[in-house]
Write a protein that holds these residues in place. Sequence first.
Motif, short mmCIF file in Angstrom:
data_model
loop_
_atom_site.label_atom_id
_atom_site.label_comp_id
_atom_site.label_asym_id
_atom_site.label_seq_id
_atom_site.Cartn_x
_atom_site.Cartn_y
_atom_site.Cartn_z
N TRP A 303 0.83 -1.20 0.00
CA TRP A 303 0.00 0.00 0.00
C TRP A 303 0.87 1.25 0.00
CZ3 TRP A 303 -5.51 0.43 1.72
CH2 TRP A 303 -6.19 -0.78 1.59
N ASP A 304 0.26 2.37 -0.35
CA ASP A 304 0.92 3.67 -0.29
C ASP A 304 1.25 3.98 1.18
OD1 ASP A 304 1.57 6.38 -0.20
OD2 ASP A 304 0.26 6.87 -1.89
N PRO A 305 2.55 4.15 1.53
CA PRO A 305 2.92 4.39 2.93
C PRO A 305 2.26 5.63 3.52
CG PRO A 305 4.86 3.90 1.61
CD PRO A 305 3.72 4.07 0.65
N ARG A 306 1.99 6.63 2.70
CA ARG A 306 1.38 7.86 3.22
C ARG A 306 0.01 7.59 3.81
NH1 ARG A 306 0.74 11.61 -1.56
NH2 ARG A 306 0.08 9.62 -2.46
N TYR A 307 -0.80 6.78 3.12
CA TYR A 307 -2.14 6.48 3.61
C TYR A 307 -2.09 5.71 4.92
CZ TYR A 307 -3.55 7.84 -1.12
OH TYR A 307 -3.74 8.52 -2.29
N LEU A 308 -1.09 4.85 5.05
CA LEU A 308 -0.95 4.11 6.30
C LEU A 308 -0.64 5.07 7.46
CD1 LEU A 308 1.17 1.04 5.10
CD2 LEU A 308 -1.29 1.14 5.51
N LEU A 309 0.25 6.03 7.22
CA LEU A 309 0.59 6.99 8.28
C LEU A 309 -0.62 7.83 8.68
CD1 LEU A 309 4.14 8.23 7.19
CD2 LEU A 309 3.57 6.66 9.05
N ILE A 310 -1.40 8.25 7.70
CA ILE A 310 -2.60 9.04 8.00
C ILE A 310 -3.53 8.26 8.93
CG2 ILE A 310 -4.70 10.05 7.01
CD1 ILE A 310 -3.00 10.59 4.45
N ALA A 311 -3.74 6.99 8.61
CA ALA A 311 -4.63 6.16 9.43
C ALA A 311 -4.05 5.95 10.83
CB ALA A 311 -4.85 4.81 8.74
N TYR A 312 -2.76 5.65 10.91
CA TYR A 312 -2.15 5.36 12.21
C TYR A 312 -2.23 6.56 13.15
CZ TYR A 312 -0.03 1.34 9.77
OH TYR A 312 0.19 0.20 9.05
N TYR A 313 -1.84 7.73 12.66
CA TYR A 313 -1.83 8.91 13.52
C TYR A 313 -3.24 9.33 13.94
CZ TYR A 313 3.15 9.66 12.55
OH TYR A 313 4.52 9.53 12.47
N SER A 314 -4.19 9.24 13.01
CA SER A 314 -5.56 9.64 13.33
C SER A 314 -6.15 8.76 14.43
CB SER A 314 -6.44 9.56 12.07
OG SER A 314 -5.98 10.44 11.07
N LEU A 315 -5.99 7.46 14.29
CA LEU A 315 -6.55 6.54 15.27
C LEU A 315 -5.85 6.66 16.62
CD1 LEU A 315 -6.99 3.44 12.92
CD2 LEU A 315 -8.79 4.94 13.81
N ARG A 316 -4.55 6.89 16.61
CA ARG A 316 -3.82 7.05 17.86
C ARG A 316 -4.31 8.28 18.61
NH1 ARG A 316 2.57 7.43 17.52
NH2 ARG A 316 2.22 5.36 16.64
N GLY A 317 -4.53 9.38 17.89
CA GLY A 317 -5.00 10.60 18.53
C GLY A 317 -6.35 10.41 19.22
N LEU A 318 -7.25 9.72 18.55
CA LEU A 318 -8.56 9.47 19.14
C LEU A 318 -8.46 8.65 20.42
CD1 LEU A 318 -10.65 8.71 15.92
CD2 LEU A 318 -10.82 10.74 17.38
N SER A 319 -7.59 7.65 20.42
CA SER A 319 -7.46 6.79 21.60
C SER A 319 -6.89 7.56 22.79
CB SER A 319 -6.58 5.58 21.28
OG SER A 319 -5.25 5.98 21.02
N LEU A 320 -5.96 8.50 22.54
CA LEU A 320 -5.39 9.29 23.64
C LEU A 320 -6.42 10.23 24.26
CD1 LEU A 320 -1.87 10.12 22.16
CD2 LEU A 320 -2.33 8.81 24.24
N LEU A 321 -7.31 10.74 23.44
CA LEU A 321 -8.33 11.67 23.96
C LEU A 321 -9.28 11.00 24.95
CD1 LEU A 321 -9.21 13.66 20.70
CD2 LEU A 321 -7.84 14.44 22.65
N VAL A 322 -9.50 9.70 24.79
CA VAL A 322 -10.44 9.01 25.68
C VAL A 322 -9.75 8.32 26.86
CG1 VAL A 322 -12.08 8.65 23.81
CG2 VAL A 322 -10.42 6.85 24.34
N LEU A 323 -8.41 8.27 26.85
CA LEU A 323 -7.70 7.53 27.90
C LEU A 323 -8.00 8.02 29.31
CD1 LEU A 323 -5.68 5.38 28.81
CD2 LEU A 323 -3.84 7.02 28.34
N PRO A 324 -8.03 9.33 29.60
CA PRO A 324 -8.28 9.77 30.99
C PRO A 324 -9.56 9.21 31.60
CG PRO A 324 -7.54 11.62 29.66
CD PRO A 324 -7.80 10.49 28.71
N SER A 325 -10.56 8.96 30.76
CA SER A 325 -11.83 8.45 31.28
C SER A 325 -11.80 6.94 31.49
CB SER A 325 -12.97 8.80 30.32
OG SER A 325 -12.79 8.15 29.07
N LEU A 326 -10.72 6.29 31.07
CA LEU A 326 -10.66 4.83 31.16
C LEU A 326 -9.89 4.32 32.38
CD1 LEU A 326 -9.86 3.97 27.41
CD2 LEU A 326 -12.09 4.26 28.49
N LEU A 327 -8.92 5.10 32.87
CA LEU A 327 -8.05 4.62 33.94
C LEU A 327 -8.80 4.54 35.26
CD1 LEU A 327 -4.77 6.58 33.14
CD2 LEU A 327 -5.22 4.15 32.76
N GLY A 328 -8.48 3.50 36.05
CA GLY A 328 -9.09 3.30 37.36
C GLY A 328 -8.27 2.33 38.18
N PRO A 329 -8.74 1.95 39.36
CA PRO A 329 -7.98 1.06 40.24
C PRO A 329 -7.75 -0.33 39.65
CG PRO A 329 -9.74 2.17 41.44
CD PRO A 329 -9.99 2.42 39.99
#
Length: 425
Positions: A303-329
């Motif tokens: 595949w075109d490496p550029r498209y892979l990078l776009i997907a990887y960075y976008s999905l990573r950003g979304l996961s970081l935004l929700v992390l604070p609400s997930l952590l617990g004991p």
Amino acid sequence: MTEILEKKTARRRLHRAWPVAAVGFITLIGAAGFRSVPSVLLDPLHEEFGWSHATISSAVSINLLLYGLISPFAAALMDRLGLRKVVSGALVLIALGSGLTIFMNSSWQLLLCWGLLVGVGTGSMSMTFVATITGRWFVERRGLVTGILTAAGATGQLVFLPLIARLATSYGWRLPALVAAGAALAVVPLVLLFLRDYPSDVGLRAYGAPEGSTAGQRVEATGNSGVRALSALWMAMHRPAFWMLAGGFAICGASTNGLIGTHFVTAAHDHGMPPTTAASLLALVGIFDVAGTIASGWLTDRWDPRYLLIAYYSLRGLSLLVLPSLLGPTAQPSVWVFIIFYGLDWVATVPPTVALCREWFGVDGPIVFGWVFASHQIGAAIAATGAGMIRDVQGSYNLAWYLAGGLCAAAALMSASIGRRIAVA
């Protein structure tokens, strides 16, 4: 008839590229393990010496910074002195840096040992080591092997993190430091015995190279290695693609090694989670990172490496935004989902980034990738210290997660702006 038999035998014989790649994999496992130790020792060092999280994180920042800045010079030095000399010397430096920490009683000694010595050592066998091996030894399966070797970092994390956490909990932080030093020295004989610089040194072409190809032929380096590294940087700086790759990779480093890799255990502990549980979760990132990075290498071949990078960075950003609400004991199912998802995406960015560096910069691709990787570690160093400061001031890491999520969106836009260039064989 004799020639036909020789050709059939050669086809059946395992190509020397694979043992070289295997030694590289083991070496990179160790490098990742040595770098993962400080993330588990933040709290033990804070409790024993009273040093702030920002002070201890500064040693990690120096380590991460040198891990990147040494990379392009190490790539040029590998061309000059050879893989075995550079990698063996790096392992000895790591052993010294890790072993000497047991005698420290001041924070500047932590900066010297874990920051300077271990940083230079691990930087000498960083991702440019991957680019050098795959560039010299492989034509076919180059993307796949890049993914496999990159996954060694995750495997090292998987092997070392739970062990280091248990040893630190049961016996204090000094024993894990000695274990890391011993592991570094144990790899040296393998490097000296099995690692070779070029396929032509053992009478071979690179794996998958066609008849008559010069791939895998020794290229004698001339001039000063430092000058060559700087010349490659000067050349690359005149192309916008370099800045987009370097900017995106800086954000990659900030959102992985600098933030999650350094602070996840402490952040989870802030929410009541035991350090051993948090370290095990971080190690699980390594399990899924292995699968994600190998898959990314396979996709990069197709595949075109550029498209892979776009997907990887976008999905990573979304996961970081929700992390604070997930952590617990405890490790709730939502945390497991984050760990699996983040693991698959952890260093999946490396194979497409290496491919784009080779596409744009040809034979200087490994050295240019060294500079791109340096930006990765600059981002990681800034995030490691910055997140520690945020934690000291605000008492939580929430702002750090949100900032990193927004930066990942910027990295996706940078990747989308990279143009295409005819690949250099």
